[in-house]
Design a protein around this motif. Structure first.
Motif, PDB file in Angstrom:
ATOM      1  N   THR A 227      19.381  -9.243  12.171  1.00  0.00           N
ATOM      2  CA  THR A 227      19.205  -8.137  11.236  1.00  0.00           C
ATOM      3  C   THR A 227      17.760  -7.663  11.289  1.00  0.00           C
ATOM      4  O   THR A 227      16.886  -8.371  11.786  1.00  0.00           O
ATOM      5  CB  THR A 227      19.550  -8.556   9.791  1.00  0.00           C
ATOM      6  OG1 THR A 227      18.731  -9.655   9.421  1.00  0.00           O
ATOM      7  CG2 THR A 227      21.020  -8.919   9.640  1.00  0.00           C
TER       8      THR A 227
ATOM      9  N   PRO B 200      26.599   3.490  14.978  1.00  0.00           N
ATOM     10  CA  PRO B 200      28.011   3.503  14.614  1.00  0.00           C
ATOM     11  C   PRO B 200      28.607   4.896  14.806  1.00  0.00           C
ATOM     12  O   PRO B 200      27.898   5.902  14.737  1.00  0.00           O
ATOM     13  CB  PRO B 200      28.007   3.127  13.129  1.00  0.00           C
ATOM     14  CG  PRO B 200      26.661   2.588  12.837  1.00  0.00           C
ATOM     15  CD  PRO B 200      25.735   3.134  13.864  1.00  0.00           C
TER      16      PRO B 200
ATOM     17  N   VAL C  37      19.701  -2.906   9.031  1.00  0.00           N
ATOM     18  CA  VAL C  37      20.788  -2.872   9.998  1.00  0.00           C
ATOM     19  C   VAL C  37      21.061  -4.272  10.552  1.00  0.00           C
ATOM     20  O   VAL C  37      20.218  -5.169  10.502  1.00  0.00           O
ATOM     21  CB  VAL C  37      20.477  -1.918  11.177  1.00  0.00           C
ATOM     22  CG1 VAL C  37      20.446  -0.473  10.711  1.00  0.00           C
ATOM     23  CG2 VAL C  37      19.176  -2.284  11.868  1.00  0.00           C
ATOM     24  N   GLU C  38      22.275  -4.424  11.059  1.00  0.00           N
ATOM     25  CA  GLU C  38      22.691  -5.623  11.782  1.00  0.00           C
ATOM     26  C   GLU C  38      23.041  -5.144  13.189  1.00  0.00           C
ATOM     27  O   GLU C  38      23.572  -4.047  13.354  1.00  0.00           O
ATOM     28  CB  GLU C  38      23.907  -6.232  11.090  1.00  0.00           C
ATOM     29  CG  GLU C  38      24.431  -7.485  11.720  1.00  0.00           C
ATOM     30  CD  GLU C  38      25.620  -8.031  10.947  1.00  0.00           C
ATOM     31  OE1 GLU C  38      25.492  -9.128  10.399  1.00  0.00           O
ATOM     32  OE2 GLU C  38      26.663  -7.339  10.894  1.00  0.00           O
TER      33      GLU C  38
ATOM     34  N   SER D 255      25.715  -2.180  19.269  1.00  0.00           N
ATOM     35  CA  SER D 255      26.653  -2.204  18.131  1.00  0.00           C
ATOM     36  C   SER D 255      25.936  -2.310  16.780  1.00  0.00           C
ATOM     37  O   SER D 255      26.140  -3.251  16.020  1.00  0.00           O
ATOM     38  CB  SER D 255      27.642  -3.356  18.268  1.00  0.00           C
ATOM     39  OG  SER D 255      28.322  -3.268  19.492  1.00  0.00           O
TER      40      SER D 255
ATOM     41  N   ARG E 279      25.080  -1.825  13.003  1.00  0.00           N
ATOM     42  CA  ARG E 279      25.862  -1.619  11.776  1.00  0.00           C
ATOM     43  C   ARG E 279      24.887  -1.452  10.615  1.00  0.00           C
ATOM     44  O   ARG E 279      23.986  -2.283  10.430  1.00  0.00           O
ATOM     45  CB  ARG E 279      26.778  -2.815  11.513  1.00  0.00           C
ATOM     46  CG  ARG E 279      27.722  -2.612  10.338  1.00  0.00           C
ATOM     47  CD  ARG E 279      28.764  -3.714  10.286  1.00  0.00           C
ATOM     48  NE  ARG E 279      28.206  -4.970   9.848  1.00  0.00           N
ATOM     49  CZ  ARG E 279      28.199  -5.396   8.585  1.00  0.00           C
ATOM     50  NH1 ARG E 279      28.732  -4.679   7.629  1.00  0.00           N
ATOM     51  NH2 ARG E 279      27.663  -6.551   8.277  1.00  0.00           N
TER      52      ARG E 279
END
Length: 131
Positions: free
Chosen positions: A3, A34, A46-47, A61, A63
């Motif tokens: 993260t 995303p 964000v992750e 990716s 998220r």
């Protein structure tokens, strides 16, 4: 998954960087965002996955965990102008907009300086009303 926070993101250029919670920066390309997301604000949590690219770590990716904190959201009710003071401001704003409206009816936009000033006043009044 790691993260971090968005350090910066330039939607026009299609890339930015994430500051990892563990330390270090990770490159962020628009293709990792995303679906439906075209930009990220600085400070958004964000992750993401990481892949080692030719130039170092790159995010995959991404998220969105939480959006960047809003400066306006940090204002408190006690910071708002008193309603009596806002009445005067709104009435002055209405007169200002009436003058702009009269010019527009005649087919004339205000001069750039005047238009910029009116826009600045509108933004400030909107911020005060939003509180």
């Amino acid at each position: 998954m790691p993260t971090g926070k968005v350090r910066f993101y330039d939607a026009d250029k299609g890339f930015g960087f994430i500051a990892e919670d563990e330390g270090g920066d990770v490159f962020l390309h628009a293709s990792a965002l995303p679906e439906g997301v075209t930009t990220l604000k600085k400070g958004a949590r964000v992750e993401f996955g990481i892949v080692e690219g030719r130039r170092g770590a790159q995010a995959l990716s991404v998220r969105l965990l939480e959006p960047a904190p809003s400066v306006a959201a940090g204002r408190r009710e006690r910071d708002r102008k008193p309603a009596e003071e806002m009445v005067v401001i709104i009435e002055d704003l209405m007169q200002l907009l009436d003058g702009v409206s009269t010019g527009l009816r005649k087919g004339h936009y205000p001069e750039r300086k005047v238009g910029a000033k009116v826009a600045q006043v509108l933004r400030r009044v909107a911020d005060d009303l939003e509180g």
